[in-house]
Design a protein around this motif. Structure first.
Motif, PDB file in Angstrom:
ATOM      1  N   VAL A   1      -1.279  -9.205  -8.669  1.00 36.95           N
ATOM      2  CA  VAL A   1      -0.996  -7.775  -8.502  1.00 36.95           C
ATOM      3  C   VAL A   1      -0.801  -7.371  -7.042  1.00 36.95           C
ATOM      4  O   VAL A   1      -0.397  -6.250  -6.761  1.00 36.95           O
ATOM      5  CB  VAL A   1      -2.080  -6.881  -9.145  1.00 36.95           C
ATOM      6  CG1 VAL A   1      -2.108  -7.052 -10.644  1.00 36.95           C
ATOM      7  CG2 VAL A   1      -3.429  -7.141  -8.540  1.00 36.95           C
ATOM      8  N   HIS A   2      -1.104  -8.252  -6.095  1.00 36.27           N
ATOM      9  CA  HIS A   2      -0.835  -8.006  -4.675  1.00 36.27           C
ATOM     10  C   HIS A   2      -1.628  -6.835  -4.093  1.00 36.27           C
ATOM     11  O   HIS A   2      -1.260  -6.291  -3.064  1.00 36.27           O
ATOM     12  CB  HIS A   2       0.669  -7.791  -4.424  1.00 36.27           C
ATOM     13  CG  HIS A   2       1.490  -9.026  -4.632  1.00 36.27           C
ATOM     14  ND1 HIS A   2       2.506  -9.398  -3.772  1.00 36.27           N
ATOM     15  CD2 HIS A   2       1.443  -9.986  -5.574  1.00 36.27           C
ATOM     16  CE1 HIS A   2       3.063 -10.516  -4.205  1.00 36.27           C
ATOM     17  NE2 HIS A   2       2.433 -10.895  -5.302  1.00 36.27           N
ATOM     18  N   GLN A   3      -2.657  -6.404  -4.792  1.00 34.67           N
ATOM     19  CA  GLN A   3      -3.546  -5.367  -4.247  1.00 34.67           C
ATOM     20  C   GLN A   3      -4.987  -5.798  -4.518  1.00 34.67           C
ATOM     21  O   GLN A   3      -5.329  -6.075  -5.673  1.00 34.67           O
ATOM     22  CB  GLN A   3      -3.297  -4.024  -4.925  1.00 34.67           C
ATOM     23  CG  GLN A   3      -1.894  -3.520  -4.675  1.00 34.67           C
ATOM     24  CD  GLN A   3      -1.763  -2.031  -4.937  1.00 34.67           C
ATOM     25  OE1 GLN A   3      -2.712  -1.361  -5.303  1.00 34.67           O
ATOM     26  NE2 GLN A   3      -0.560  -1.527  -4.753  1.00 34.67           N
TER      27      GLN A   3
ATOM     28  N   SER B   1      -4.184 -16.296  -2.743  1.00 34.27           N
ATOM     29  CA  SER B   1      -3.220 -16.126  -3.823  1.00 34.27           C
ATOM     30  C   SER B   1      -1.909 -15.561  -3.293  1.00 34.27           C
ATOM     31  O   SER B   1      -1.885 -14.892  -2.256  1.00 34.27           O
ATOM     32  CB  SER B   1      -3.785 -15.182  -4.889  1.00 34.27           C
ATOM     33  OG  SER B   1      -2.938 -15.201  -6.037  1.00 34.27           O
ATOM     34  N   ASP B   2      -0.837 -15.815  -4.028  1.00 33.56           N
ATOM     35  CA  ASP B   2       0.452 -15.186  -3.722  1.00 33.56           C
ATOM     36  C   ASP B   2       0.871 -15.394  -2.258  1.00 33.56           C
ATOM     37  O   ASP B   2       1.096 -14.445  -1.522  1.00 33.56           O
ATOM     38  CB  ASP B   2       0.378 -13.701  -4.094  1.00 33.56           C
ATOM     39  CG  ASP B   2       0.177 -13.515  -5.594  1.00 33.56           C
ATOM     40  OD1 ASP B   2       1.177 -13.398  -6.322  1.00 33.56           O
ATOM     41  OD2 ASP B   2      -0.985 -13.546  -6.041  1.00 33.56           O
ATOM     42  N   VAL B   3       0.970 -16.661  -1.908  1.00 35.23           N
ATOM     43  CA  VAL B   3       1.429 -17.032  -0.555  1.00 35.23           C
ATOM     44  C   VAL B   3       2.891 -16.633  -0.366  1.00 35.23           C
ATOM     45  O   VAL B   3       3.310 -16.218   0.725  1.00 35.23           O
ATOM     46  CB  VAL B   3       1.243 -18.545  -0.333  1.00 35.23           C
ATOM     47  CG1 VAL B   3       1.933 -19.018   0.937  1.00 35.23           C
ATOM     48  CG2 VAL B   3      -0.249 -18.886  -0.307  1.00 35.23           C
ATOM     49  N   HIS B   4       3.671 -16.764  -1.408  1.00 34.14           N
ATOM     50  CA  HIS B   4       5.075 -16.324  -1.415  1.00 34.14           C
ATOM     51  C   HIS B   4       5.891 -16.834  -0.220  1.00 34.14           C
ATOM     52  O   HIS B   4       6.623 -16.059   0.422  1.00 34.14           O
ATOM     53  CB  HIS B   4       5.148 -14.796  -1.519  1.00 34.14           C
ATOM     54  CG  HIS B   4       4.923 -14.320  -2.926  1.00 34.14           C
ATOM     55  ND1 HIS B   4       5.797 -14.610  -3.947  1.00 34.14           N
ATOM     56  CD2 HIS B   4       3.901 -13.616  -3.483  1.00 34.14           C
ATOM     57  CE1 HIS B   4       5.328 -14.079  -5.082  1.00 34.14           C
ATOM     58  NE2 HIS B   4       4.180 -13.495  -4.825  1.00 34.14           N
ATOM     59  N   ALA B   5       5.745 -18.111   0.051  1.00 36.07           N
ATOM     60  CA  ALA B   5       6.604 -18.782   1.044  1.00 36.07           C
ATOM     61  C   ALA B   5       6.534 -18.133   2.419  1.00 36.07           C
ATOM     62  O   ALA B   5       7.496 -18.184   3.188  1.00 36.07           O
ATOM     63  CB  ALA B   5       8.056 -18.839   0.546  1.00 36.07           C
TER      64      ALA B   5
HETATM   65 ZN    ZN Z   1       3.034 -12.721  -6.530  1.00 36.00          ZN
END
Ligand code: ZN
Length: 246
Positions: free
Chosen positions: A152-154, A7-11
Motif C-alpha cells: 500500500v506504500h503508506q 518492502s516495495d523497493v521498486h527498482a
Molecule cells: Zn508496490
C-alpha cells in the motif's frame, strides 16, 4: 536479533542502498524483502543484484505484483503507467533476473511471524489493505502473531484484540512494543516509492527478542533516482512521485 524489513523497493537503487546502510548502522543482522523489487524505477537489475546477495545470506525475499508483471503476468486492470513501466522492466531483465523473480514465494512463515506482499487472506489476489475490515481479513487468515506486509506504500499498524481491529499511524523512529496479547499487522510503506507525502524511504526494524518495532524514514538522493527515471524514458509522473512522495 534485529530484522530489517524492506518492502516495495521498486527498482530504486538509491533508496535501497540508503535503507540497507541505515539498517546496518542500527544493528540489523537479518533482512526481509517483501516484494515489488522492480517496477516504476530505473534500476531493476541492480536492485535484484543487491537483494539476491542478501538472499544468498539467508534473507527472506517475496514476490510482489510488479515482480509478477515484469515476468509477463500483466493483469487486465493495470493502470497505463504501471503497464508501461512493467513492459519497460521486462525488456531490461535477463535470464538470471527472471529466474530469480520466478522462484520467489508469495508468503514466508517464520516462528510466529508471517511475511507477505499484500494480504495473508489471498496473497495472489494483491488486495490493498485500506482499512480495518481488510486488515481483519488478513489477520483472520493466519495464526501468526505478527504479519508483515507492504503493497500500500503508506506506513500503518493494525492490531486486533478480542475480535476488534484498530489502526494506528506509527511515528518514525519511535519504537512500538508489539505485545503478545495482541495480534499485529505491520504495513511498512515503501522503500522506493513512498506515497504519504514524504519522499524519504520507509523500512522497519523489528527486535525479535524485545518484540519492539520501529518504523524508519531515510532521506536519500531522490533527485538522482528521479533523474534516472526521466533518462530511462519512463513516465514523468514516476519521477515526480519520487521527488514529492505522493
Ligand atoms: Zn508496490
Amino acid at each position: 536479533m534485529k530484522v530489517a524489513i524492506l518492502s516495495d523497493v521498486h527498482a530504486n537503487l538509491e533508496a535501497l542502498v540508503a535503507c540497507l546502510a541505515h539498517a546496518r548502522r542500527e544493528g540489523a543482522e537479518e533482512f526481509a524483502f517483501l516484494g515489488d523489487l522492480v517496477g516504476y524505477g530505473a534500476d531493476p537489475c541492480a536492485c535484484i543484484d543487491v537483494v539476491r546477495a542478501h538472499a544468498a545470506c539467508g534473507a527472506i525475499v517475496l514476490r510482489g505484483n510488479h515482480d509478477d508483471a515484469a515476468l509477463g503476468g500483466l493483469w487486465a486492470d493495470m493502470n497505463p503507467v504501471s503497464r508501461e513501466s512493467a513492459i519497460w522492466t521486462r525488456g531490461r531483465l535477463g535470464d538470471a533476473e527472471r529466474e530469480f523473480l520466478a522462484a520467489l514465494p508469495y508468503v514466508v512463515a517464520r516462528d510466529d511471524l508471517l511475511f507477505v506482499h499484500a494480504s495473508a487472506a489471498e496473497p495472489k489476489d494483491w488486495e490493498y489493505i485500506a482499512g480495518t475490515v481488510a486488515a481483519g481479513r488478513c489477520l483472520a487468515a493466519t495464526g501468526a502473531r505478527i504479519v508483515f506486509g507492504g503493497h500500500v506504500h503508506q506506513p500503518m499498524l493494525y492490531f486486533s484484540a478480542r475480535d476488534t481491529v484498530s489502526a494506528f499511524t506509527p511515528r518514525p523512529g519511535v519504537a512500538v512494543p508489539l505485545s503478545k496479547g495482541r495480534r499485529w499487522l505491520v504495513l511498512g510503506g515503501s522503500v522506493g516509492q513512498p506515497r504519504d507525502g514524504n519522499p524519504a524511504a520507509c523500512y522497519q526494524l523489528f527486535d525479535g527478542v524485545s518484540r519492539r518495532l520501529t518504523f524508519q524514514r531515510v532521506a536519500y538522493d531522490w533527485i538522482t533516482a528521479a533523474t534516472k527515471v526521466r533518462s530511462a524514458g519512463l513516465p514523468e509522473s514516476l519521477a515526480r512521485r519520487l521527488e514529492h512522495g505522493t
